[in-house]
Design a protein around this motif. Structure first.
Motif, PDB file in Angstrom:
ATOM      1  N   ALA A   1      33.620  19.510  26.431  1.00 28.08           N
ATOM      2  CA  ALA A   1      34.421  20.625  26.914  1.00 28.08           C
ATOM      3  C   ALA A   1      34.055  21.919  26.186  1.00 28.08           C
ATOM      4  CB  ALA A   1      35.896  20.325  26.723  1.00 28.08           C
ATOM      5  N   ASP A   2      34.047  22.996  26.944  1.00 32.44           N
ATOM      6  CA  ASP A   2      33.742  24.325  26.423  1.00 32.44           C
ATOM      7  C   ASP A   2      34.773  25.298  27.017  1.00 32.44           C
ATOM      8  OD1 ASP A   2      32.541  26.509  25.235  1.00 32.44           O
ATOM      9  OD2 ASP A   2      30.740  26.452  26.481  1.00 32.44           O
ATOM     10  N   TYR A   3      36.005  25.198  26.541  1.00 33.95           N
ATOM     11  CA  TYR A   3      37.117  25.956  27.102  1.00 33.95           C
ATOM     12  C   TYR A   3      37.084  27.406  26.629  1.00 33.95           C
ATOM     13  CZ  TYR A   3      38.862  21.344  28.310  1.00 33.95           C
ATOM     14  OH  TYR A   3      38.997  20.074  28.816  1.00 33.95           O
ATOM     15  N   ARG A   4      36.321  28.201  27.362  1.00 36.09           N
ATOM     16  CA  ARG A   4      36.201  29.617  27.032  1.00 36.09           C
ATOM     17  C   ARG A   4      35.787  30.383  28.279  1.00 36.09           C
ATOM     18  NH1 ARG A   4      30.857  31.230  26.679  1.00 36.09           N
ATOM     19  NH2 ARG A   4      29.396  29.492  26.730  1.00 36.09           N
ATOM     20  N   ILE A   5      35.901  31.691  28.167  1.00 38.19           N
ATOM     21  CA  ILE A   5      35.450  32.582  29.229  1.00 38.19           C
ATOM     22  C   ILE A   5      34.009  32.971  28.908  1.00 38.19           C
ATOM     23  CG2 ILE A   5      35.767  34.836  30.323  1.00 38.19           C
ATOM     24  CD1 ILE A   5      38.750  34.629  29.402  1.00 38.19           C
ATOM     25  N   ALA A   6      33.113  32.711  29.854  1.00 39.46           N
ATOM     26  CA  ALA A   6      31.701  33.063  29.680  1.00 39.46           C
ATOM     27  C   ALA A   6      31.411  34.459  30.231  1.00 39.46           C
ATOM     28  CB  ALA A   6      30.809  32.041  30.366  1.00 39.46           C
ATOM     29  N   ASP A   7      32.214  34.882  31.213  1.00 36.02           N
ATOM     30  CA  ASP A   7      32.026  36.207  31.792  1.00 36.02           C
ATOM     31  C   ASP A   7      33.341  36.641  32.431  1.00 36.02           C
ATOM     32  OD1 ASP A   7      30.707  38.551  32.435  1.00 36.02           O
ATOM     33  OD2 ASP A   7      29.743  37.737  34.227  1.00 36.02           O
ATOM     34  N   VAL A   8      33.566  37.949  32.427  1.00 31.51           N
ATOM     35  CA  VAL A   8      34.789  38.514  33.007  1.00 31.51           C
ATOM     36  C   VAL A   8      34.442  39.799  33.737  1.00 31.51           C
ATOM     37  CG1 VAL A   8      35.381  39.742  30.874  1.00 31.51           C
ATOM     38  CG2 VAL A   8      37.168  39.274  32.545  1.00 31.51           C
ATOM     39  N   SER A   9      35.091  40.003  34.862  1.00 37.79           N
ATOM     40  CA  SER A   9      34.935  41.275  35.575  1.00 37.79           C
ATOM     41  C   SER A   9      36.295  41.694  36.121  1.00 37.79           C
ATOM     42  CB  SER A   9      33.890  41.163  36.692  1.00 37.79           C
ATOM     43  OG  SER A   9      34.247  40.152  37.604  1.00 37.79           O
ATOM     44  N   LEU A  10      36.392  42.995  36.381  1.00 36.27           N
ATOM     45  CA  LEU A  10      37.621  43.575  36.904  1.00 36.27           C
ATOM     46  C   LEU A  10      37.357  44.131  38.288  1.00 36.27           C
ATOM     47  CD1 LEU A  10      38.698  45.744  33.823  1.00 36.27           C
ATOM     48  CD2 LEU A  10      39.301  43.393  34.289  1.00 36.27           C
ATOM     49  N   ASP A  11      38.393  44.169  39.086  1.00 34.56           N
ATOM     50  CA  ASP A  11      38.296  44.774  40.403  1.00 34.56           C
ATOM     51  C   ASP A  11      38.305  46.286  40.223  1.00 34.56           C
ATOM     52  OD1 ASP A  11      38.397  45.552  43.012  1.00 34.56           O
ATOM     53  OD2 ASP A  11      40.269  44.517  43.484  1.00 34.56           O
ATOM     54  N   ASP A  12      37.140  46.881  40.174  1.00 31.01           N
ATOM     55  CA  ASP A  12      37.017  48.317  39.944  1.00 31.01           C
ATOM     56  C   ASP A  12      37.657  49.148  41.052  1.00 31.01           C
ATOM     57  OD1 ASP A  12      35.780  48.277  37.447  1.00 31.01           O
ATOM     58  OD2 ASP A  12      33.801  48.039  38.331  1.00 31.01           O
ATOM     59  N   ARG A  13      37.869  48.563  42.221  1.00 32.87           N
ATOM     60  CA  ARG A  13      38.498  49.311  43.317  1.00 32.87           C
ATOM     61  C   ARG A  13      39.944  49.667  42.999  1.00 32.87           C
ATOM     62  NH1 ARG A  13      38.133  45.404  47.984  1.00 32.87           N
ATOM     63  NH2 ARG A  13      38.573  44.055  46.251  1.00 32.87           N
TER      64      ARG A  13
ATOM     65  N   PRO B   1      32.389  26.324  30.561  1.00 29.35           N
ATOM     66  CA  PRO B   1      33.078  27.602  30.458  1.00 29.35           C
ATOM     67  C   PRO B   1      33.378  28.186  31.831  1.00 29.35           C
ATOM     68  CG  PRO B   1      30.763  27.910  29.976  1.00 29.35           C
ATOM     69  CD  PRO B   1      30.979  26.435  30.181  1.00 29.35           C
ATOM     70  N   TYR B   2      34.235  29.224  31.825  1.00 28.95           N
ATOM     71  CA  TYR B   2      34.729  29.825  33.054  1.00 28.95           C
ATOM     72  C   TYR B   2      34.212  31.253  33.217  1.00 28.95           C
ATOM     73  CZ  TYR B   2      38.124  26.102  32.247  1.00 28.95           C
ATOM     74  OH  TYR B   2      38.721  24.888  31.989  1.00 28.95           O
ATOM     75  N   VAL B   3      34.164  31.651  34.469  1.00 20.35           N
ATOM     76  CA  VAL B   3      33.910  33.042  34.831  1.00 20.35           C
ATOM     77  C   VAL B   3      35.198  33.495  35.509  1.00 20.35           C
ATOM     78  CG1 VAL B   3      32.570  34.574  36.318  1.00 20.35           C
ATOM     79  CG2 VAL B   3      31.439  32.697  35.092  1.00 20.35           C
ATOM     80  N   ILE B   4      35.738  34.630  35.069  1.00 23.01           N
ATOM     81  CA  ILE B   4      36.992  35.079  35.668  1.00 23.01           C
ATOM     82  C   ILE B   4      36.844  36.475  36.261  1.00 23.01           C
ATOM     83  CG2 ILE B   4      38.417  33.604  34.199  1.00 23.01           C
ATOM     84  CD1 ILE B   4      39.224  36.142  32.630  1.00 23.01           C
ATOM     85  N   PHE B   5      37.635  36.708  37.289  1.00 22.30           N
ATOM     86  CA  PHE B   5      37.713  38.001  37.960  1.00 22.30           C
ATOM     87  C   PHE B   5      39.187  38.381  37.996  1.00 22.30           C
ATOM     88  CE2 PHE B   5      38.172  40.335  42.087  1.00 22.30           C
ATOM     89  CZ  PHE B   5      37.481  41.478  41.720  1.00 22.30           C
TER      90      PHE B   5
ATOM     91  N   THR C   1      33.369  28.565  38.184  1.00 23.52           N
ATOM     92  CA  THR C   1      32.391  27.928  37.315  1.00 23.52           C
ATOM     93  C   THR C   1      31.309  28.956  37.014  1.00 23.52           C
ATOM     94  OG1 THR C   1      30.964  27.173  39.100  1.00 23.52           O
ATOM     95  CG2 THR C   1      32.785  25.702  38.464  1.00 23.52           C
ATOM     96  N   GLU C   2      30.445  28.660  36.068  1.00 22.22           N
ATOM     97  CA  GLU C   2      29.333  29.570  35.793  1.00 22.22           C
ATOM     98  C   GLU C   2      28.392  29.690  36.995  1.00 22.22           C
ATOM     99  OE1 GLU C   2      28.047  30.087  31.366  1.00 22.22           O
ATOM    100  OE2 GLU C   2      28.130  27.938  31.811  1.00 22.22           O
TER     101      GLU C   2
END
Length: 160
Positions: free
Chosen positions: A2-14, A53-57, A71-72
């Motif tokens: 298990a690798d319980y972490r955020i690997a990448d994050v982005s925001l809705d720039d709109r 790890p996770y990718v979140i938006f 997922t990545e």
């Protein structure tokens, strides 16, 4: 493993209508620090078999925070919805104290800046604890991760 972490994050720039240099710097630092070290474990049934790890938006959807968890490889695991109404006052207070802080940096003595910064950190810490509580059934995060996520939630609420 298990690798319980955020690997990448982005925001809705709109949804971000306006941001000044100070806010942009806060966003960059929050994302950098978040990706450098975080603890993020999705507890929902839809993501139960994925060890990270996770990718979140992050985006706002009908007045609520939506966290798209992927997922990545980009496969959608789940979307976690968090009501923002418990955060409205805290976000408003945080914006007000941040504005005072940025103004103080330019115009005030160091001891005055320190006092305002302590108040800013207090509000930020309270918000992080509230976020941890609100996410608890769906996403487990540590305190530092919650603090950085709260900063990004605030960025999504900038109206100009």
């Amino acid at each position: 493993m298990a690798d319980y972490r955020i690997a990448d994050v982005s925001l809705d720039d709109r949804t971000i209508l306006w941001r000044n240099a100070d806010i942009e710097q806060e966003r960059r630092v929050a994302i950098f620090d978040l990706l450098e070290g975080n603890s993020f474990r999705v507890l929902t049934e839809a993501a139960a078999d994925y060890p990270g790890p996770y990718v979140i938006f992050l985006h706002v959807q009908e007045g609520r925070l939506a966290i798209d968890v992927k997922t990545e490889a980009g496969d959608v695991l789940d979307t976690v919805i968090v009501p923002l109404s418990p955060f409205r006052r805290t976000i408003r207070d945080y914006f007000a104290i941040c504005e005072s802080y940025y103004q103080a940096i330019r115009e005030r003595a160091p001891h005055e800046i320190e006092t305002i910064d302590m108040a800013r950190r207090g509000i930020h810490n309270d918000a992080a604890e509230l976020l941890q509580q609100r996410l608890a059934e769906k996403i487990e995060v540590d305190f530092d991760t919650a603090r950085r996520l709260f900063t990004l939630i605030c960025v999504l609420h900038i109206k100009g």
